[in-house]
Motif scaffolding. Structure first.
Motif, PDB file in Angstrom:
ATOM      1  N   THR A  70       0.833  -1.211   0.000  1.00  0.00           N
ATOM      2  CA  THR A  70       0.000   0.000   0.000  1.00  0.00           C
ATOM      3  C   THR A  70       0.866   1.260   0.000  1.00  0.00           C
ATOM      4  O   THR A  70       0.612   2.178  -0.773  1.00  0.00           O
ATOM      5  N   LEU A  71       1.896   1.287   0.842  1.00  0.00           N
ATOM      6  CA  LEU A  71       2.753   2.469   0.893  1.00  0.00           C
ATOM      7  C   LEU A  71       3.466   2.659  -0.442  1.00  0.00           C
ATOM      8  O   LEU A  71       3.672   3.790  -0.894  1.00  0.00           O
ATOM      9  N   GLY A  72       3.823   1.540  -1.088  1.00  0.00           N
ATOM     10  CA  GLY A  72       4.459   1.618  -2.403  1.00  0.00           C
ATOM     11  C   GLY A  72       3.546   2.324  -3.405  1.00  0.00           C
ATOM     12  O   GLY A  72       4.013   3.108  -4.237  1.00  0.00           O
ATOM     13  N   LEU A  73       2.226   2.069  -3.301  1.00  0.00           N
ATOM     14  CA  LEU A  73       1.262   2.744  -4.176  1.00  0.00           C
ATOM     15  C   LEU A  73       1.318   4.248  -3.962  1.00  0.00           C
ATOM     16  O   LEU A  73       1.265   5.030  -4.920  1.00  0.00           O
ATOM     17  N   TYR A 130      10.880  -0.367  -2.702  1.00  0.00           N
ATOM     18  CA  TYR A 130      11.089  -1.301  -3.814  1.00  0.00           C
ATOM     19  C   TYR A 130       9.786  -1.505  -4.589  1.00  0.00           C
ATOM     20  O   TYR A 130       9.781  -1.483  -5.812  1.00  0.00           O
ATOM     21  N   THR A 131       8.698  -1.720  -3.852  1.00  0.00           N
ATOM     22  CA  THR A 131       7.427  -1.966  -4.552  1.00  0.00           C
ATOM     23  C   THR A 131       7.035  -0.732  -5.361  1.00  0.00           C
ATOM     24  O   THR A 131       6.450  -0.860  -6.429  1.00  0.00           O
ATOM     25  N   ALA A 132       7.389   0.462  -4.862  1.00  0.00           N
ATOM     26  CA  ALA A 132       7.078   1.683  -5.614  1.00  0.00           C
ATOM     27  C   ALA A 132       7.733   1.635  -6.989  1.00  0.00           C
ATOM     28  O   ALA A 132       7.110   1.983  -7.998  1.00  0.00           O
ATOM     29  N   GLN A 133       8.996   1.170  -7.017  1.00  0.00           N
ATOM     30  CA  GLN A 133       9.691   1.047  -8.296  1.00  0.00           C
ATOM     31  C   GLN A 133       9.019   0.002  -9.181  1.00  0.00           C
ATOM     32  O   GLN A 133       8.956   0.166 -10.411  1.00  0.00           O
ATOM     33  N   VAL A 134       8.537  -1.066  -8.556  1.00  0.00           N
ATOM     34  CA  VAL A 134       7.848  -2.113  -9.314  1.00  0.00           C
ATOM     35  C   VAL A 134       6.593  -1.552  -9.974  1.00  0.00           C
ATOM     36  O   VAL A 134       6.349  -1.759 -11.169  1.00  0.00           O
ATOM     37  N   TYR A 135       5.808  -0.807  -9.192  1.00  0.00           N
ATOM     38  CA  TYR A 135       4.584  -0.202  -9.749  1.00  0.00           C
ATOM     39  C   TYR A 135       4.938   0.758 -10.888  1.00  0.00           C
ATOM     40  O   TYR A 135       4.315   0.749 -11.950  1.00  0.00           O
ATOM     41  N   GLN A 195      -2.955  -4.582 -17.748  1.00  0.00           N
ATOM     42  CA  GLN A 195      -1.720  -4.901 -18.476  1.00  0.00           C
ATOM     43  C   GLN A 195      -0.495  -4.747 -17.583  1.00  0.00           C
ATOM     44  O   GLN A 195       0.464  -5.511 -17.686  1.00  0.00           O
ATOM     45  N   ALA A 196      -0.539  -3.726 -16.699  1.00  0.00           N
ATOM     46  CA  ALA A 196       0.614  -3.482 -15.824  1.00  0.00           C
ATOM     47  C   ALA A 196       0.748  -4.610 -14.807  1.00  0.00           C
ATOM     48  O   ALA A 196       1.854  -5.017 -14.466  1.00  0.00           O
ATOM     49  N   LEU A 197      -0.392  -5.158 -14.352  1.00  0.00           N
ATOM     50  CA  LEU A 197      -0.365  -6.167 -13.296  1.00  0.00           C
ATOM     51  C   LEU A 197       0.430  -7.401 -13.684  1.00  0.00           C
ATOM     52  O   LEU A 197       1.037  -8.048 -12.842  1.00  0.00           O
ATOM     53  N   LEU A 250       6.477  -8.341  -7.428  1.00  0.00           N
ATOM     54  CA  LEU A 250       6.102  -8.197  -6.018  1.00  0.00           C
ATOM     55  C   LEU A 250       6.391  -9.497  -5.278  1.00  0.00           C
ATOM     56  O   LEU A 250       6.869  -9.486  -4.143  1.00  0.00           O
ATOM     57  N   GLY A 251       6.104 -10.617  -5.945  1.00  0.00           N
ATOM     58  CA  GLY A 251       6.370 -11.920  -5.334  1.00  0.00           C
ATOM     59  C   GLY A 251       7.836 -12.069  -4.971  1.00  0.00           C
ATOM     60  O   GLY A 251       8.176 -12.532  -3.881  1.00  0.00           O
ATOM     61  N   ASN A 252       8.709 -11.615  -5.887  1.00  0.00           N
ATOM     62  CA  ASN A 252      10.139 -11.698  -5.593  1.00  0.00           C
ATOM     63  C   ASN A 252      10.510 -10.870  -4.371  1.00  0.00           C
ATOM     64  O   ASN A 252      11.348 -11.270  -3.575  1.00  0.00           O
ATOM     65  N   TYR A 253       9.871  -9.707  -4.237  1.00  0.00           N
ATOM     66  CA  TYR A 253      10.207  -8.876  -3.082  1.00  0.00           C
ATOM     67  C   TYR A 253       9.646  -9.442  -1.793  1.00  0.00           C
ATOM     68  O   TYR A 253      10.231  -9.247  -0.726  1.00  0.00           O
TER      69      TYR A 253
END
Lengths: 219, 216
Positions: free
Chosen positions: B35-38, B102-107, B140-142, B149-152
């Motif tokens: 959520t914070l990554g979003l 990290y998740t922010a970069q993924v998004y 498409q992004a998902l 995300l799974g890797n993180y």
């Protein structure tokens, strides 16, 4: 914070962190290239062993590996590792496993025709690797290696839990001495940030140099 | 040196307790980081530089400094500021905060990888903003976001032992307590190390399968 604390703990701590980073990066690079190239080897057994290595070392936590090398290996072998070297070994072996994936990926991404050209010129496998594949693969490895190096820098903080006097350990001692946490921990975080800034900047320069050797202009 | 199975058996109750705490940290930490990554990712896309630059600076700073030091920072500094959290809460927040960068970069990467033509098509069809996002861009992004995300999450699992440093009773701390109580150092630590491989390896296989499935 007094000057004495700086000179006895923080500055030597920064130096130890830098040393740890350099030594474990060197070990990790050796492991990465050794295991990474072994994963592209002809022999099935070599490939299997290299894959097993990466899966095991990527599967476990660097901190647990470090504790294991420090507490379990000595009674097992009858000799004790100096904490600093247990740390370098643990960091080098586990980050080397991540690096091996990068090497494998970059080597795999070199166009097959390049390798075939090497065969046509009757190069030995080692000549093909050294003269054709690696010069093209190495520039591709640099950006992911840069990220890995920053991860490794962050990993060096773990050694403070083994009592190695790195900059995180210095922060702990300074905190005990001054009874103030915010100041010293802010300083230490900034120190790590600056070191990683140096890493990313110099890797960028290295990428430009290696790409220039290939006649490719780096972005 | 000899391996003592009875020491392993004695360690099992603590192992389960530790595993439970580790998994709790993992699940809660993942939720915080997702959520914070979003929030950070939205900050990256903000129209104003006054929002974009601070968000980039803060996430870069958190991402390039060690989680361990951040843990100590939160654990020691928050009480000085009058905020009292348990070690478990502090640890979960720290790990969630760290991985949110990290998740922010993924998004960001996932959204950027959607071809520009898709945005243009949505504009050409004059779809409203929420339809553009939920019907065109995000599906498409998902495909790229979910495996990353799974890797993180797996990386986060391997970082949970750091919480032992602030005395959270997760797997590593349980093994240290067991060693302190029984003077058996080999078995508890080895069991915990193997436990991590036994969880992380199948999880990484799962993520790889997911990657292949979604890539199609």
């Amino acid at each position: 914070m007094t000057a004495g604390l700086w000179e006895t703990w923080v500055l030597p701590g920064i130096w130890i962190t830098v040393q740890l980073l350099v030594y474990s990066a060197a070990l990790a690079a050796v492991v990465a290239f050794g295991v990474g190239l072994a994963r592209t080897h002809r022999s099935r057994l070599v490939r299997f062993l290299a894959t097993a290595y990466t899966e095991v070392f990527r599967g476990t936590s660097a901190l647990i590996l470090m504790f294991w090398l420090f507490f379990v290996v000595p009674p097992l072998l009858g000799w004790q590792l100096v904490p600093m070297w247990a740390a370098v070994l643990a960091l080098g072996l586990s980050y080397g496993a991540y690096g091996a994936e990068i090497v494998r990926g970059a080597v795999g991404a070199v166009a097959p025709a390049q390798r075939e050209a090497g065969v046509a010129l009757s190069f030995t496998p080692w000549q093909r690797t050294r003269l054709i594949v690696l010069p093209q693969a190495v520039p591709e490895m640099i950006p992911p290696f840069c990220n890995l190096l920053v991860e490794l820098l962050k990993g060096t903080a773990l050694v403070s839990l083994l009592g190695v006097g790195d900059v995180s350990f210095a922060a702990y001692l300074v905190r005990l001495a001054t009874q103030e946490s915010a100041q010293i921990y802010t300083i230490i975080l900034v120190v790590y940030f600056l070191i990683s800034l140096v890493i990313t900047r110099s890797m960028k320069a290295l990428e430009r140099r290696t790409k220039a050797n290939l006649g490719v202009v780096a972005k | 040196m000899n391996w003592d199975w009875s020491a392993v058996v004695d360690f099992l109750p603590r192992l389960w307790d530790g595993l439970l705490v580790t998994l709790q940290v993992l699940v809660l930490g993942s939720l915080i980081s997702f959520t914070l990554g979003l929030v950070w990712a939205a900050g990256f896309r903000a129209p104003s530089r006054l929002v974009r630059w601070p968000v980039q600076a803060v996430t870069e700073f958190i991402r390039t400094t060690p989680l361990l030091v951040q843990l100590f920072f939160l654990f020691f500094v928050l009480p000085e500021w009058g905020v009292q959290f348990s070690a478990f809460t502090t640890g979960t927040i720290a790990i969630g905060l760290h991985y949110s960068t990290y998740t922010a970069q993924v998004y960001r990467a996932g959204i950027d990888a959607v071809p520009a033509g898709q945005w243009e098509a949505a504009t050409a069809l004059s779809l409203p903003a929420h339809r553009t996002w939920f019907a065109v861009i995000l599906p498409q992004a998902l495909r790229r976001i979910v495996p990353a995300l799974g890797n993180y999450v797996i990386a986060m699992l391997k970082d949970t032992p750091l919480l032992a440093a602030i005395s959270v009773l997760e797997l590593l701390q349980q093994s240290r307590l067991e060693s302190a109580a029984t003077f058996q150092y080999t078995e508890p630590l080895t069991v915990v190390g193997v436990a991590f491989i036994l969880i992380a390896y199948p999880a990484s296989l799962l993520v790889r399968t997911l990657e292949r499935r979604l890539a199609r």
